[in-house]
Design an enzyme around this catalytic site. Structure first.
Site, PDB file in Angstrom:
ATOM      1  N   LYS A 243       0.114   4.259  -0.340  1.00  0.00           N
ATOM      2  CA  LYS A 243      -0.527   5.462   0.223  1.00  0.00           C
ATOM      3  C   LYS A 243      -0.282   6.657  -0.705  1.00  0.00           C
ATOM      4  CE  LYS A 243      -0.144   3.355   4.704  1.00  0.00           C
ATOM      5  NZ  LYS A 243      -0.087   3.497   6.150  1.00  0.00           N
TER       6      LYS A 243
ATOM      7  N   SER B 129       3.328  -1.915  10.423  1.00  0.00           N
ATOM      8  CA  SER B 129       4.767  -1.971  10.684  1.00  0.00           C
ATOM      9  C   SER B 129       5.390  -3.319  10.317  1.00  0.00           C
ATOM     10  CB  SER B 129       5.063  -1.603  12.146  1.00  0.00           C
ATOM     11  OG  SER B 129       4.655  -0.265  12.405  1.00  0.00           O
TER      12      SER B 129
ATOM     13  N   HIS C 260      -9.546   1.433   4.639  1.00  0.00           N
ATOM     14  CA  HIS C 260      -8.296   1.608   5.390  1.00  0.00           C
ATOM     15  C   HIS C 260      -8.528   2.580   6.542  1.00  0.00           C
ATOM     16  CE1 HIS C 260      -4.210   2.768   6.383  1.00  0.00           C
ATOM     17  NE2 HIS C 260      -3.825   1.645   5.797  1.00  0.00           N
TER      18      HIS C 260
ATOM     19  N   GLU D 187      -6.895   4.958   7.618  1.00  0.00           N
ATOM     20  CA  GLU D 187      -6.658   6.376   7.294  1.00  0.00           C
ATOM     21  C   GLU D 187      -7.862   6.977   6.584  1.00  0.00           C
ATOM     22  OE1 GLU D 187      -2.897   5.687   5.356  1.00  0.00           O
ATOM     23  OE2 GLU D 187      -2.048   5.135   7.299  1.00  0.00           O
TER      24      GLU D 187
ATOM     25  N   GLY E  23       2.450   2.394  10.786  1.00  0.00           N
ATOM     26  CA  GLY E  23       3.438   3.466  10.645  1.00  0.00           C
ATOM     27  C   GLY E  23       4.148   3.842  11.931  1.00  0.00           C
TER      28      GLY E  23
ATOM     29  N   ASN F  74       0.867  -1.185   0.000  1.00  0.00           N
ATOM     30  CA  ASN F  74       0.000   0.000   0.000  1.00  0.00           C
ATOM     31  C   ASN F  74       0.900   1.231   0.000  1.00  0.00           C
ATOM     32  OD1 ASN F  74      -1.798   2.047   0.513  1.00  0.00           O
ATOM     33  ND2 ASN F  74      -2.295   1.386   2.609  1.00  0.00           N
TER      34      ASN F  74
ATOM     35  N   GLU G 173      -5.567  -4.669  10.603  1.00  0.00           N
ATOM     36  CA  GLU G 173      -4.538  -3.665  10.863  1.00  0.00           C
ATOM     37  C   GLU G 173      -4.872  -2.889  12.132  1.00  0.00           C
ATOM     38  OE1 GLU G 173      -2.433  -2.491   6.965  1.00  0.00           O
ATOM     39  OE2 GLU G 173      -4.234  -1.282   7.108  1.00  0.00           O
TER      40      GLU G 173
HETATM   41  P1  PGA Z   1       2.797   0.428   7.600  1.00  0.00           P
HETATM   42  O1  PGA Z   1       1.326   0.659   6.991  1.00  0.00           O
HETATM   43  O2  PGA Z   1       3.308  -0.860   7.027  1.00  0.00           O
HETATM   44  O3  PGA Z   1       3.593   1.625   7.114  1.00  0.00           O
HETATM   45  O4  PGA Z   1       2.658   0.379   9.063  1.00  0.00           O
HETATM   46  C1  PGA Z   1       0.453  -0.410   6.802  1.00  0.00           C
HETATM   47  C2  PGA Z   1      -0.863   0.069   6.219  1.00  0.00           C
HETATM   48  O5  PGA Z   1      -1.332   1.139   6.608  1.00  0.00           O
HETATM   49  O6  PGA Z   1      -1.461  -0.614   5.366  1.00  0.00           O
END
Ligand code: PGA
Length: 255
Positions: free
Chosen positions: A11, A213, A94, A96, A172, A9, A166
């Site tokens: 983003k 992460s 997601h 976000e 992140g 992903n 998640e």
């Molecule tokens: P990350 O993000 O691997 O940077 O923690 C995962 C995601 O949001 O899908």
């Protein structure tokens, strides 16, 4: 046997030129890794360019969001009809999107149905926030998200989905969940909810990823858990090392 699936992903990262550079760097390596699905999810603007680069490979392509209508007066939105020409997967719900753009379970449900109606495989994201985790609400929150996101689907449709668990606090932050904890939520809560609503066959078939992460250093631990079928990878998918991550994932599942 569920086929593992690793998705990157990206983003809101990478211009078209940067996307092309990264895909050129990882394409051959990723394509050589067998027995796992590997999917790149660049921003909308780079989808067409990446699609061209992935022709004649077995690497899948996905978008990161989608509206549920086919067309109309929805300024700034992208429809399933448009994505159908470009990719096979779409990330939906997601955290976000939920946090910064007010996406509700109901909206996610509409999007899941629209994606399925257009032959796109949804990667449906669920997960509790840090406050919910601290309050011991993980099971209730995740179970409700699953129930609401999948409302009205048939058991066969559920069987074909990808779900990404998640925990919001792990995204992140460099603070990944343990494989044991993530596997327990996936096995007991996510598959448990699906068994209840759609039956054993759907719960056994649905593929569930862990996200938050994930790095080449910890992917092996996640893949070794029998309930974890892959990962949704953010930061670590933006670099050529994503190939190593997918390779380790494939090797671990092959054991
Ligand atoms: P990350 O993000 O691997 O940077 O923690 C995962 C995601 O949001 O899908």
């Amino acid at each position: 046997m569920r086929r593992p699936i690793l998705a990157g992903n990206w983003k809101m990262n990478k211009t078209i030129a940067e996307a092309v550079d990264l895909v050129r760097a990882i394409r051959r390596g990723l394509n050589e890794i067998k027995d796992v699905d590997r999917v790149l999810c660049p921003p909308f603007t780079a989808l067409a360019a990446v699609k061209d680069l992935l022709q004649a490979t077995e690497i899948g392509l996905g978008a990161q969001n989608m509206h549920w209508e086919e067309k109309g007066a929805y300024t700034g939105e992208i429809s399933p009809l448009m994505l159908q020409e470009l990719c096979q997967y779409v990330i939906l719900g997601h955290s976000e999107r939920r946090t910064y753009f007010g996406e509700t379970d109901e909206a996610v449900n509409r999007k899941v149905k629209a994606a399925l109606a257009h032959g796109l495989v949804p990667i449906v994201c669920v997960g509790e926030t840090e406050a919910q985790y601290d309050a011991g609400q993980t099971q209730t929150v995740v179970s409700a998200q699953v129930r609401n996101a999948l409302a009205g689907l048939t058991a066969d449709q559920v069987a074909g989905l990808v779900i990404a668990y998640e925990p919001v606090w792990a995204i992140g932050t460099g603070k990944a969940a343990t494989a044991a904890a993530a596997g327990a939520v996936i096995g007991l809560t996510i598959r448990g909810t699906i068994v209840e609503l759609y039956g054993e066959a759907a719960a056994t078939a649905v593929r569930v990823q862990y996200g938050g992460s994930v790095t080449p250093a910890n992917i092996g631990e996640f893949m070794a858990h029998p309930d974890i079928d892959g990962a949704l990878v953010g930061g670590a998918s933006l670099k050529p090392e994503f190939v190593d991550l997918v390779r380790i994932a494939a090797q671990t599942k092959a054991r």
